[in-house]
Scaffold this active site. Structure first.
Site, PDB file in Angstrom:
ATOM      1  N   ASP A  64     -12.699  -8.580   4.132  1.00  0.00           N
ATOM      2  CA  ASP A  64     -13.979  -8.521   3.403  1.00  0.00           C
ATOM      3  C   ASP A  64     -14.601  -9.912   3.342  1.00  0.00           C
ATOM      4  O   ASP A  64     -15.802 -10.084   3.532  1.00  0.00           O
ATOM      5  CB  ASP A  64     -13.780  -8.017   1.959  1.00  0.00           C
ATOM      6  CG  ASP A  64     -13.975  -6.511   1.821  1.00  0.00           C
ATOM      7  OD1 ASP A  64     -13.558  -5.787   2.750  1.00  0.00           O
ATOM      8  OD2 ASP A  64     -14.517  -6.073   0.788  1.00  0.00           O
TER       9      ASP A  64
ATOM     10  N   TYR B 155       0.819  -1.216   0.000  1.00  0.00           N
ATOM     11  CA  TYR B 155       0.000   0.000   0.000  1.00  0.00           C
ATOM     12  C   TYR B 155       0.856   1.271   0.000  1.00  0.00           C
ATOM     13  O   TYR B 155       0.395   2.322  -0.416  1.00  0.00           O
ATOM     14  CB  TYR B 155      -0.892   0.037   1.256  1.00  0.00           C
ATOM     15  CG  TYR B 155      -2.237  -0.595   1.076  1.00  0.00           C
ATOM     16  CD1 TYR B 155      -2.360  -1.956   0.823  1.00  0.00           C
ATOM     17  CD2 TYR B 155      -3.394   0.165   1.166  1.00  0.00           C
ATOM     18  CE1 TYR B 155      -3.600  -2.539   0.676  1.00  0.00           C
ATOM     19  CE2 TYR B 155      -4.646  -0.414   1.024  1.00  0.00           C
ATOM     20  CZ  TYR B 155      -4.738  -1.761   0.779  1.00  0.00           C
ATOM     21  OH  TYR B 155      -5.962  -2.326   0.635  1.00  0.00           O
TER      22      TYR B 155
ATOM     23  N   LYS C 184       2.530 -15.649   2.556  1.00  0.00           N
ATOM     24  CA  LYS C 184       2.736 -16.385   1.301  1.00  0.00           C
ATOM     25  C   LYS C 184       4.207 -16.749   1.265  1.00  0.00           C
ATOM     26  O   LYS C 184       4.955 -16.383   0.341  1.00  0.00           O
ATOM     27  CB  LYS C 184       2.293 -15.501   0.116  1.00  0.00           C
ATOM     28  CG  LYS C 184       2.275 -16.199  -1.223  1.00  0.00           C
ATOM     29  CD  LYS C 184       1.157 -17.213  -1.391  1.00  0.00           C
ATOM     30  CE  LYS C 184       1.272 -17.922  -2.731  1.00  0.00           C
ATOM     31  NZ  LYS C 184       0.347 -19.075  -2.857  1.00  0.00           N
TER      32      LYS C 184
ATOM     33  N   ASP D   9      -6.641  -6.788   3.935  1.00  0.00           N
ATOM     34  CA  ASP D   9      -7.726  -6.073   3.258  1.00  0.00           C
ATOM     35  C   ASP D   9      -8.658  -7.082   2.600  1.00  0.00           C
ATOM     36  O   ASP D   9      -9.878  -7.044   2.777  1.00  0.00           O
ATOM     37  CB  ASP D   9      -7.143  -5.127   2.204  1.00  0.00           C
ATOM     38  CG  ASP D   9      -8.228  -4.390   1.442  1.00  0.00           C
ATOM     39  OD1 ASP D   9      -9.167  -3.891   2.094  1.00  0.00           O
ATOM     40  OD2 ASP D   9      -8.157  -4.329   0.206  1.00  0.00           O
TER      41      ASP D   9
ATOM     42  N   ASP E 238      -3.597 -18.288   0.397  1.00  0.00           N
ATOM     43  CA  ASP E 238      -4.605 -18.929  -0.466  1.00  0.00           C
ATOM     44  C   ASP E 238      -5.384 -19.978   0.313  1.00  0.00           C
ATOM     45  O   ASP E 238      -6.614 -20.074   0.220  1.00  0.00           O
ATOM     46  CB  ASP E 238      -3.955 -19.512  -1.738  1.00  0.00           C
ATOM     47  CG  ASP E 238      -2.710 -20.349  -1.468  1.00  0.00           C
ATOM     48  OD1 ASP E 238      -2.222 -20.370  -0.314  1.00  0.00           O
ATOM     49  OD2 ASP E 238      -2.221 -20.990  -2.413  1.00  0.00           O
TER      50      ASP E 238
HETATM   51  C1  IPM Z   1     -10.493  -0.725   3.711  1.00  0.00           C
HETATM   52  C2  IPM Z   1     -10.653  -0.090   2.351  1.00  0.00           C
HETATM   53  C3  IPM Z   1      -9.448   0.764   2.044  1.00  0.00           C
HETATM   54  C4  IPM Z   1      -8.248  -0.143   2.055  1.00  0.00           C
HETATM   55  C5  IPM Z   1      -9.515   1.557   0.744  1.00  0.00           C
HETATM   56  C6  IPM Z   1     -10.761   2.402   0.656  1.00  0.00           C
HETATM   57  C7  IPM Z   1      -8.282   2.394   0.523  1.00  0.00           C
HETATM   58  O1  IPM Z   1     -10.870  -1.057   1.392  1.00  0.00           O
HETATM   59  O2  IPM Z   1     -10.403   0.029   4.703  1.00  0.00           O
HETATM   60  O3  IPM Z   1     -10.461  -1.939   3.806  1.00  0.00           O
HETATM   61  O4  IPM Z   1      -7.944  -0.802   1.043  1.00  0.00           O
HETATM   62  O5  IPM Z   1      -7.580  -0.219   3.087  1.00  0.00           O
HETATM   63 MN    MN Z   2     -11.025  -3.097   2.171  1.00  0.00          MN
END
Ligand code: IPM
Ligand code: MN
Length: 360
Positions: free
Chosen positions: A251, A141, A191, A247, A223
């Protein structure tokens, strides 16, 4: 207790969900006799519109002077054509870096009442209680260089994955500390079969684990981890991983228990102030329609009360209220299932507030 909270609503549904969380915090203040003051600042596209940059100096100073920060979400299609350094997401990345928020905590907890909203079978998700600890200020990042270029006449591009060992140590140590107060297990995700950075990450995890003999350390390739999260999520207690893997996996972990609209987060530095935000985005498609789910932001506010202010029973009061409201069948669109009561953002907020006031 008197506390000063910086509020950065941001873009899209950010304003609506933050409003819900603030009302909930005000209700807590009323019920438990605290005084919270809220000072608003701009971030993301909203800041770009107002000040020409995604993170104005004024916002940084406001955050540094506050006891904690509540953030909504950033981003929207309107800003897609801006040069990278002006895009809303940069505001978020910069505030994380400015405040040195290296550890991002994203809990996934099972809600019996939401079992129907999960894409997975109930027997798989029942009892899941995992805490993802994502490194937040390093890795691909932030690494330099990051650029497009021409190499031997060919179009090419570079992103850089850079970590200092100390950056790995501090976030992994944080994960172990958190595991001490939970299930006493850390799964470190990497990884290591491909990346040098992951091999150092794994060595570091082993070194840090020696400081915590009572905690079991396990390594898992990313993975495989993506697969294990949906195959058998109950095996996880604390998960620690680098920025990008975290990240993606957070999700994935969020939908285990219903919706990304339920995933709260806390971002911690060494000394504070800490930042609290839902892990979901600004959802521009539903912005301004009063249908967004404010619960992840309210749950983030509960984390603020617990972690930044040490207000455990106040935090529980929010969590219990949310549980009750879900048990009573109230659902925003993202969680809607047959036989449930569909409510708007403001109706959901009103339900949670009255459950707080009625709570024991
Ligand atoms: C998160 C979001 C952010 C990230 C984006 C919006 C930059 O997806 O907080 O998970 O990738 O960290
Ligand atoms: Mn995110």
């Amino acid at each position: 207790m008197e506390k000063k909270i910086a509020v950065l609503p941001g873009d899209g549904i950010g304003k609506e969900i933050v409003q819900g969380a603030i009302e909930v915090l005000q209700t807590i203040a009323e019920r438990f006799n605290h005084e919270f003051t809220f000072t608003y600042g701009e971030i993301g596209g909203a800041a770009y519109d107002a000040a020409g940059v995604p993170l104005p100096e004024a916002t940084i100073s406001l955050c540094k002077e506050s006891d904690a920060i509540l953030l909504g979400a950033v981003g929207g299609p309107k800003y897609d054509t801006l040069p990278v350094h002006l895009r809303p997401e940069q505001g978020l990345l910069q505030i994380r870096k400015e405040l040195n928020l290296f550890a991002n905590l994203r809990p996934t907890t099972y809600y019996e009442s939401l079992a129907d909203s999960s894409p997975l079978r109930k027997d798989i998700i029942e009892g899941v209680d995992l805490l993802m600890v994502r490194e937040l200020t390093g890795g691909i990042y932030f690494g330099q260089p990051r650029e497009r270029k021409v190499v031997d006449g060919k179009e090419a591009v570079v992103d850089t994955l850079y970590y200092e060992k100390a950056e790995m140590e501090r976030v992994i140590r944080k994960a172990f500390e958190l595991a001490s107060a939970r299930g006493k297990k850390v799964t470190s995700i990497d990884k290591a079969n491909v990346l040098e950075s992951s091999r150092v990450w794994r060595e570091t995890a082993i070194e840090i684990s020696k400081e915590f003999p009572e905690i079991t350390l396990e390594h898992m390739l990313v993975d495989n981890a993506a697969m294990q999260l949906v195959r058998n999520p109950r095996q996880f207690d604390v998960v620690v991983t680098e920025n990008m893997f975290g990240d993606i996996l957070s999700d994935e972990a969020s939908v285990l228990t219903g919706s990304l609209g339920m995933l709260s987060s806390a971002s911690l530095s060494e000394n504070g102030p800490f930042l609290y935000e839902p892990a979901h985005g600004s959802a521009p498609d539903i912005a301004g329609k009063n249908i967004a789910n404010p619960l992840a932001t309210m749950l983030s506010a509960a984390m603020m009360l617990r972690i930044s202010f040490g207000l455990e029973k106040e935090a529980e009061s929010i969590e219990n209220a949310i549980n009750e409201v879900l048990n009573a069948g109230y659902r925003t669109g993202d969680l809607m299932a047959e036989g449930k009561k569909s409510v708007s953002t403001t109706e959901m907020t009103a339900q949670v507030k009255s459950a707080i006031l009625a709570g024991k």
